[in-house]
Design a protein around this motif. Structure first.
Motif, short mmCIF file in Angstrom:
data_model
loop_
_atom_site.label_atom_id
_atom_site.label_comp_id
_atom_site.label_asym_id
_atom_site.label_seq_id
_atom_site.Cartn_x
_atom_site.Cartn_y
_atom_site.Cartn_z
N THR A 50 0.84 -1.19 0.00
CA THR A 50 0.00 0.00 0.00
C THR A 50 0.88 1.24 0.00
N LEU A 51 0.28 2.36 -0.37
CA LEU A 51 1.00 3.63 -0.41
C LEU A 51 0.21 4.66 0.38
N ALA A 52 0.84 5.24 1.39
CA ALA A 52 0.20 6.29 2.17
C ALA A 52 0.37 7.63 1.45
N VAL A 53 -0.75 8.26 1.13
CA VAL A 53 -0.74 9.47 0.30
C VAL A 53 -1.39 10.63 1.05
N ARG A 54 -0.83 11.80 0.88
CA ARG A 54 -1.47 13.04 1.35
C ARG A 54 -1.76 13.92 0.14
N ILE A 55 -3.02 14.29 -0.03
CA ILE A 55 -3.44 15.19 -1.11
C ILE A 55 -3.61 16.58 -0.50
N VAL A 56 -2.94 17.56 -1.06
CA VAL A 56 -2.98 18.92 -0.54
C VAL A 56 -3.86 19.79 -1.43
N GLN A 57 -4.85 20.43 -0.85
CA GLN A 57 -5.70 21.39 -1.56
C GLN A 57 -5.54 22.76 -0.89
N PRO A 58 -4.73 23.67 -1.46
CA PRO A 58 -4.38 24.92 -0.77
C PRO A 58 -5.41 26.02 -0.88
N VAL B 127 -12.40 3.85 -13.62
CA VAL B 127 -13.17 2.64 -13.94
C VAL B 127 -12.63 1.98 -15.21
N GLU B 128 -12.36 2.77 -16.23
CA GLU B 128 -11.88 2.23 -17.50
C GLU B 128 -10.55 1.50 -17.36
N THR B 129 -9.67 2.03 -16.54
CA THR B 129 -8.32 1.46 -16.43
C THR B 129 -8.19 0.45 -15.30
N GLY B 130 -9.15 0.44 -14.36
CA GLY B 130 -9.03 -0.44 -13.21
C GLY B 130 -7.94 -0.01 -12.25
N LEU B 131 -7.65 1.30 -12.21
CA LEU B 131 -6.60 1.83 -11.35
C LEU B 131 -7.18 2.89 -10.41
N PRO B 132 -6.64 2.98 -9.19
CA PRO B 132 -7.07 4.07 -8.30
C PRO B 132 -6.59 5.41 -8.85
N LEU B 133 -7.37 6.44 -8.57
CA LEU B 133 -7.06 7.79 -9.02
C LEU B 133 -6.83 8.68 -7.82
N VAL B 134 -5.70 9.39 -7.83
CA VAL B 134 -5.40 10.38 -6.79
C VAL B 134 -5.40 11.74 -7.47
N ARG B 135 -6.23 12.66 -6.98
CA ARG B 135 -6.43 13.93 -7.67
C ARG B 135 -6.24 15.10 -6.71
N ALA B 136 -5.37 16.04 -7.09
CA ALA B 136 -5.15 17.25 -6.31
C ALA B 136 -5.53 18.45 -7.16
N ALA B 137 -6.46 19.26 -6.64
CA ALA B 137 -6.90 20.48 -7.32
C ALA B 137 -6.66 21.67 -6.41
N ASN B 138 -6.35 22.80 -6.98
CA ASN B 138 -6.03 23.98 -6.18
C ASN B 138 -7.18 24.36 -5.26
N THR B 139 -8.39 24.50 -5.83
CA THR B 139 -9.55 24.89 -5.03
C THR B 139 -10.63 23.82 -5.02
N GLY B 140 -10.34 22.63 -5.49
CA GLY B 140 -11.30 21.55 -5.53
C GLY B 140 -11.72 21.23 -6.96
N ILE B 141 -12.15 20.04 -7.20
CA ILE B 141 -12.43 18.98 -6.25
C ILE B 141 -11.21 18.04 -6.20
N SER B 142 -10.62 17.91 -5.01
CA SER B 142 -9.54 16.95 -4.80
C SER B 142 -10.14 15.68 -4.20
N GLY B 143 -9.51 14.55 -4.50
CA GLY B 143 -10.08 13.34 -3.93
C GLY B 143 -9.32 12.09 -4.31
N LEU B 144 -9.75 11.01 -3.71
CA LEU B 144 -9.23 9.68 -4.00
C LEU B 144 -10.38 8.83 -4.49
N VAL B 145 -10.20 8.20 -5.66
CA VAL B 145 -11.23 7.38 -6.29
C VAL B 145 -10.69 5.96 -6.44
#
Length: 530
Positions: A236-244, A450-468
């Motif tokens: 596993t990989l521990a991730v921090r997503i920063v949304q400033p 969904v198409e790739t079967g991979l988790p998505l980690v997304r960082a956006a300046n003002t949103g929407i940031s998230g983990l899918v």
């Protein structure tokens, strides 16, 4: 129903154009953040009936025969894209003193250009038009073809493809893993247009049966896939997503750059909440570093001091390559840069698919020949990256970065993601404020997972940031205009690298099957004795 249908079919002139425009605009309610897909069961039957009335004299030339259909499709598309993309105008108003002149093009010009694809779709469908179910198949084929072309012609811009209307929630996203966006576009238009059969009831029972089968299969496949969790296989990989949540008016202000950078450092260095692991990878949004590292080497020192042992920072930043040694012009890139715990840049991936008019000026050399150096020498001229590769993340995992709207291109993701364990998307949707734009962007990123079967980690300046997760479910997210971080652990998943590629092939097969069905029905009708 027959009376209403007859009135729509007989519409002429500006009334026909207005009805097509309103039908297209109404269909936008099917897209995020509204997700009211039922509107398409009104918009597309209206489009079918308008095309039923798009007839000309039998001996007219080929172009004259398809011109009315093209016009109907163009007005439908203009309404759809104007109602769905009006928020693009907000980007030029961020620096209104310099770019307010471009507002009419952003709000009206882009939808007018994109509408040509739907005009093309209706022009292709009309020669395949027949009574009953055949014309529904022809329309589905034509729209599927147009949406596929829209994904790559003229650099491509497949934003708000019709297929997304059939995928408002993860249960309804899973079919994309089997048939891709091409297949989803075809099948969505086919099902949405079926109520048009209620008008004359020709092939009504067959159409409703096919529609019921497709909808049932769509939902059942989603249920089974969600009930069968993706198999975690490896570290596993521990991730921090920063949304400033940085105000764009301050983004490149020299007087506040240090304050912005300190904000990023403080958010990144926060202790994790109880129960959360210490992050191994920290993700910053697109262009979150408010200066060039070549101008501020002290910033790398500060990052090295902030990062703990073994931590890796992956940050969106502008990168420059000086051409002084070779006598060439300095090149600038919109990049994702990896920095280790010693403050060393260990990798960089440049944005490959740039935004025309936003990050570079198309036909710059040609414009320069006409003396338009002022236009082509502006700050928008970035250079595209030569290729994309995965960044080596902790625990031996590979994170593949996509910058901003690169994530909306299904074929691009399908090809590149075969060498990755995690998809990373960095973006700065602050240009568009709290409008439908950021929600639409996030939805399309969900479907890529969904198409790739991979988790998505997304960082956006003002949103929407998230983990899918690999099935499109949002594990955690930060809303728009919120400053904060997300800490999460991402498993590595067992997957078949051929899945996304297979879905593309399946989608193209579906496209041609519906094209053949439409052609077969029109030929059968032509051979039938009067």
């Amino acid at each position: 129903m027959e009376r209403l249908t007859g009135r729509i079919i007989l519409l002429w002139g500006w009334r026909r154009s207005l009805t097509a425009f309103l039908a297209g605009a109404f269909a936008v309610l099917s897209q995020a953040p509204y997700d009211f897909f039922a509107v398409c069961f009104i918009s597309f039957p209206v489009l079918v009936w308008l095309l039923d009335g798009a007839t000309v004299a039998p001996r007219s030339g080929a172009l004259r025969r398809i011109a009315p259909a093209f016009a109907i499709g163009w007005w439908f598309g203009f309404g759809y894209f104007l109602a769905g993309l009006w928020w693009v105008g907000g980007a030029v108003l961020v620096e209104a003193e310099s770019f307010a002149w471009a507002l009419p093009f952003a709000v009206f010009g882009i939808p007018a250009l994109l509408a040509f694809f739907y005009g093309f779709a209706c022009a292709v469908a009309r020669p395949l038009w027949s009574n009953g179910l055949g014309r529904i198949a022809a329309l589905a084929f034509a729209f599927g073809l147009a949406e596929w072309l829209r994904s790559f012609l003229f650099t491509g811009f497949p934003w708000n493809a019709i297929g997304y209307a059939a995928m408002p929630v993860p249960l309804m996203m899973q079919s994309a893993s089997a048939v891709g966006m091409v297949g989803m576009n075809v099948l969505a238009v086919f099902v949405f247009a079926l109520p048009a059969l209620f008008a004359d009831r020709r092939h009504l029972r067959l159409g409703l049966t096919l529609g019921a089968v497709l909808v049932t299969a769509h939902l059942a496949f989603g249920y089974v896939r969600l009930a069968t969790p993706a198999t975690a296989d490896g570290p596993t990989l521990a991730v921090r997503i920063v949304q400033p949540d940085i105000d764009l008016s301050e983004k490149w202000d020299a007087d506040v750059r240090d304050r912005i950078f300190r904000t990023m450092l403080e958010l990144s260095a926060k202790p994790p909440e109880a129960g959360q692991p210490v992050p191994q990878l920290i993700l910053w949004p697109e262009t979150s570093v408010p200066f060039f590292f070549t101008e501020r080497p002290d910033a790398l020192t500060a990052l090295g001091e902030m990062l703990g042992d073994g931590q890796l920072l992956v940050a969106g930043a502008m990168r420059e390559e000086s051409g002084r040694a070779t006598g060439e012009e300095t090149r600038y890139y919109n990049s994702v840069i990896a920095i280790n715990d010693k403050g060393e840049i260990v990798d960089a991936v440049d944005k490959v698919h740039l935004v025309p008019f936003g990050e570079y000026m198309p036909f710059a050399d040609l414009l320069a020949r006409f003396g338009l150096e002022q236009v082509v020498a502006g700050p928008m001229n970035l250079s595209p990256g030569a290729s994309r590769h995965a960044i080596a993340a902790p625990n031996g995992l590979r994170a593949l970065p996509f910058v901003c709207y690169e994530i909306i291109f299904p074929d691009l993701i399908a090809v590149d993601a075969t060498s990755a364990d995690i998809i990373v998307n960095v973006t700065n949707d602050a240009w568009f404020g709290d409008t439908p734009g950021p929600y639409q962007h996030f939805r399309q990123a969900q479907v890529r997972a969904v198409e790739t079967g991979l988790p998505l980690v997304r960082a956006a300046n003002t949103g929407i940031s998230g983990l899918v997760d690999p099935q499109g479910r949002i594990v955690d997210a930060l809303a728009i205009n919120v400053r904060g971080v997300i800490d999460a652990s991402i498993p590595s998943y067992r997957r078949d690298a051929r899945v996304a590629g297979g879905a593309r092939v399946n989608g193209l097969i579906i496209l041609f099957v519906f094209g053949a069905l439409g052609l077969g029905m029109v030929l059968r009708q032509g051979l039938r004795p009067n």
